[in-house]
Scaffold this motif. Structure first.
Motif, PDB file in Angstrom:
ATOM      1  N   ALA A  22      24.840  -5.716  51.452  1.00 37.76           N
ATOM      2  CA  ALA A  22      25.440  -5.774  52.794  1.00 37.76           C
ATOM      3  C   ALA A  22      24.984  -7.035  53.528  1.00 37.76           C
ATOM      4  CB  ALA A  22      25.069  -4.529  53.595  1.00 37.76           C
ATOM      5  N   ARG A  23      23.736  -7.391  53.393  1.00 37.85           N
ATOM      6  CA  ARG A  23      23.234  -8.602  54.060  1.00 37.85           C
ATOM      7  C   ARG A  23      23.858  -9.865  53.479  1.00 37.85           C
ATOM      8  NH1 ARG A  23      16.813  -7.581  55.228  1.00 37.85           N
ATOM      9  NH2 ARG A  23      17.123  -5.986  56.810  1.00 37.85           N
ATOM     10  N   LEU A  24      24.021  -9.894  52.146  1.00 40.24           N
ATOM     11  CA  LEU A  24      24.679 -11.048  51.526  1.00 40.24           C
ATOM     12  C   LEU A  24      26.123 -11.167  52.001  1.00 40.24           C
ATOM     13  CD1 LEU A  24      23.523 -10.994  47.795  1.00 40.24           C
ATOM     14  CD2 LEU A  24      23.131 -12.786  49.468  1.00 40.24           C
ATOM     15  N   ALA A  25      26.828 -10.040  52.039  1.00 41.11           N
ATOM     16  CA  ALA A  25      28.223 -10.051  52.476  1.00 41.11           C
ATOM     17  C   ALA A  25      28.324 -10.473  53.942  1.00 41.11           C
ATOM     18  CB  ALA A  25      28.854  -8.683  52.268  1.00 41.11           C
ATOM     19  N   ALA A  26      27.427  -9.977  54.780  1.00 44.08           N
ATOM     20  CA  ALA A  26      27.449 -10.334  56.201  1.00 44.08           C
ATOM     21  C   ALA A  26      27.164 -11.816  56.395  1.00 44.08           C
ATOM     22  CB  ALA A  26      26.440  -9.492  56.977  1.00 44.08           C
TER      23      ALA A  26
ATOM     24  N   SER B 118      31.588 -11.949  65.207  1.00 43.31           N
ATOM     25  CA  SER B 118      30.617 -10.929  64.806  1.00 43.31           C
ATOM     26  C   SER B 118      31.078 -10.269  63.520  1.00 43.31           C
ATOM     27  CB  SER B 118      30.432  -9.877  65.903  1.00 43.31           C
ATOM     28  OG  SER B 118      31.596  -9.110  66.050  1.00 43.31           O
ATOM     29  N   VAL B 119      30.109  -9.743  62.777  1.00 43.61           N
ATOM     30  CA  VAL B 119      30.381  -9.144  61.468  1.00 43.61           C
ATOM     31  C   VAL B 119      29.674  -7.803  61.394  1.00 43.61           C
ATOM     32  CG1 VAL B 119      30.104  -9.403  58.974  1.00 43.61           C
ATOM     33  CG2 VAL B 119      30.459 -11.415  60.390  1.00 43.61           C
ATOM     34  N   ASP B 120      30.363  -6.812  60.823  1.00 44.10           N
ATOM     35  CA  ASP B 120      29.761  -5.509  60.547  1.00 44.10           C
ATOM     36  C   ASP B 120      30.103  -5.159  59.104  1.00 44.10           C
ATOM     37  OD1 ASP B 120      28.435  -3.097  60.910  1.00 44.10           O
ATOM     38  OD2 ASP B 120      30.268  -2.074  61.563  1.00 44.10           O
ATOM     39  N   VAL B 121      29.097  -4.904  58.282  1.00 44.88           N
ATOM     40  CA  VAL B 121      29.311  -4.642  56.863  1.00 44.88           C
ATOM     41  C   VAL B 121      28.701  -3.292  56.506  1.00 44.88           C
ATOM     42  CG1 VAL B 121      28.868  -5.441  54.512  1.00 44.88           C
ATOM     43  CG2 VAL B 121      29.256  -7.098  56.322  1.00 44.88           C
ATOM     44  N   SER B 122      29.457  -2.510  55.753  1.00 43.27           N
ATOM     45  CA  SER B 122      28.910  -1.269  55.195  1.00 43.27           C
ATOM     46  C   SER B 122      29.190  -1.274  53.698  1.00 43.27           C
ATOM     47  CB  SER B 122      29.523  -0.043  55.865  1.00 43.27           C
ATOM     48  OG  SER B 122      30.902   0.018  55.614  1.00 43.27           O
TER      49      SER B 122
ATOM     50  N   LEU C   1      32.413   0.215  47.137  1.00 40.86           N
ATOM     51  CA  LEU C   1      33.204  -0.513  48.121  1.00 40.86           C
ATOM     52  C   LEU C   1      32.313  -1.237  49.130  1.00 40.86           C
ATOM     53  CD1 LEU C   1      36.128  -0.962  49.221  1.00 40.86           C
ATOM     54  CD2 LEU C   1      35.764   1.057  50.612  1.00 40.86           C
ATOM     55  N   VAL C   2      32.691  -2.467  49.440  1.00 43.61           N
ATOM     56  CA  VAL C   2      32.057  -3.239  50.509  1.00 43.61           C
ATOM     57  C   VAL C   2      33.104  -3.374  51.615  1.00 43.61           C
ATOM     58  CG1 VAL C   2      31.041  -5.440  51.177  1.00 43.61           C
ATOM     59  CG2 VAL C   2      30.592  -4.521  48.911  1.00 43.61           C
TER      60      VAL C   2
ATOM     61  N   GLY D 260      26.681 -11.206  39.421  1.00 46.42           N
ATOM     62  CA  GLY D 260      26.923 -10.734  38.067  1.00 46.42           C
ATOM     63  C   GLY D 260      28.085 -11.458  37.433  1.00 46.42           C
ATOM     64  N   SER D 261      28.524 -10.919  36.305  1.00 46.53           N
ATOM     65  CA  SER D 261      29.607 -11.559  35.572  1.00 46.53           C
ATOM     66  C   SER D 261      30.970 -11.203  36.156  1.00 46.53           C
ATOM     67  CB  SER D 261      29.539 -11.130  34.103  1.00 46.53           C
ATOM     68  OG  SER D 261      29.596  -9.720  34.024  1.00 46.53           O
ATOM     69  N   GLY D 262      31.024 -10.298  37.091  1.00 45.68           N
ATOM     70  CA  GLY D 262      32.279  -9.914  37.723  1.00 45.68           C
ATOM     71  C   GLY D 262      31.993  -9.401  39.112  1.00 45.68           C
ATOM     72  N   PRO D 263      33.028  -8.902  39.788  1.00 46.00           N
ATOM     73  CA  PRO D 263      32.800  -8.387  41.137  1.00 46.00           C
ATOM     74  C   PRO D 263      31.875  -7.173  41.105  1.00 46.00           C
ATOM     75  CG  PRO D 263      35.032  -7.903  40.415  1.00 46.00           C
ATOM     76  CD  PRO D 263      34.415  -8.760  39.374  1.00 46.00           C
ATOM     77  N   VAL D 264      30.949  -7.132  42.057  1.00 46.15           N
ATOM     78  CA  VAL D 264      30.013  -6.016  42.147  1.00 46.15           C
ATOM     79  C   VAL D 264      30.778  -4.740  42.474  1.00 46.15           C
ATOM     80  CG1 VAL D 264      28.072  -5.105  43.459  1.00 46.15           C
ATOM     81  CG2 VAL D 264      28.122  -7.488  42.816  1.00 46.15           C
ATOM     82  N   CYS D 265      31.633  -4.824  43.459  1.00 47.42           N
ATOM     83  CA  CYS D 265      32.509  -3.732  43.826  1.00 47.42           C
ATOM     84  C   CYS D 265      33.646  -4.299  44.674  1.00 47.42           C
ATOM     85  CB  CYS D 265      31.765  -2.614  44.544  1.00 47.42           C
ATOM     86  SG  CYS D 265      30.629  -3.163  45.798  1.00 47.42           S
ATOM     87  N   GLU D 266      34.610  -3.461  44.949  1.00 47.37           N
ATOM     88  CA  GLU D 266      35.772  -3.902  45.711  1.00 47.37           C
ATOM     89  C   GLU D 266      35.366  -4.292  47.130  1.00 47.37           C
ATOM     90  OE1 GLU D 266      40.003  -2.080  47.331  1.00 47.37           O
ATOM     91  OE2 GLU D 266      38.749  -0.895  45.978  1.00 47.37           O
TER      92      GLU D 266
END
Length: 185
Positions: free
Chosen positions: A113-117, A128-132, A137-138, A169-175
């Protein structure tokens, strides 16, 4: 790297505390009764009364059956609490570690979540950003001041977050799902 997902075992603090308190209470009562017996050569009345009442019960009596059912249910619940693995606690990172026989590197969901934010916050126009983060799912929710560029901000945030998480990783972690709201002026 192993193909199994990393799973942590939750602390199981509540069941462990309950069992510890019950064992402590029984131990204190047994010790007190034993010390009283040694000091006065007679069992205390608070211990002999319940013991006599239990000794008078037959195996088929309702209180005995009820106590047995409660004990079995409690035992099964505690056994399941000990054996069933907890929810996924981390996302495996495709990273090789030198000087390690077997290694597995993970990042917590909070870290994802911190990386995505951070990735979303770097995009121009984001206020502003809010990530869960869940196991699959991200969700990224962004607020922008620009009313006309909402779709371009959304696509830029989506691309930035996906690029940042692809490094893990070698692909998406999650959607990744992105939602952009424009701030009312």
């Amino acid at each position: 790297m192993s193909a199994t997902q990393l799973r942590r075992r939750p602390s199981r603090g509540v069941p462990a505390t309950l069992v510890a308190l019950i064992v402590l209470a029984v131990s204190v009562l047994a010790t007190t009764a034993a010390v009283t017996r040694l000091a006065s050569s007679d069992w205390p009345s608070w211990a002999t009364g319940p013991a006599r009442a239990v000794a008078q019960q037959s195996w088929g009596a309702t209180p005995v059956i009820a106590a047995a059912v409660v004990g079995v249910v409690l035992g099964v619940v505690l056994l399941l609490a000990a054996l069933v693995p907890g929810r996924r606690s981390g996302v495996p990172v495709d990273l090789s570690v030198t000087n390690a026989e077997v290694s597995e590197v993970v990042i917590t969901q909070r870290g994802v979540a911190r990386l995505a934010a951070a990735a979303a916050d770097e995009v121009d126009g984001v206020e502003s950003v809010d990530v869960s983060v869940s196991t699959r799912l991200v969700r990224v929710e962004v607020v922008t001041a620009s009313r006309s560029d909402v779709e371009s901000v959304r696509s830029a945030v989506q691309a930035s977050v996906e690029d940042r998480l692809d490094v893990l990783g070698s692909g998406p972690v999650c959607e990744v799902r992105t939602r952009v709201r424009s701030r009312e002026s």
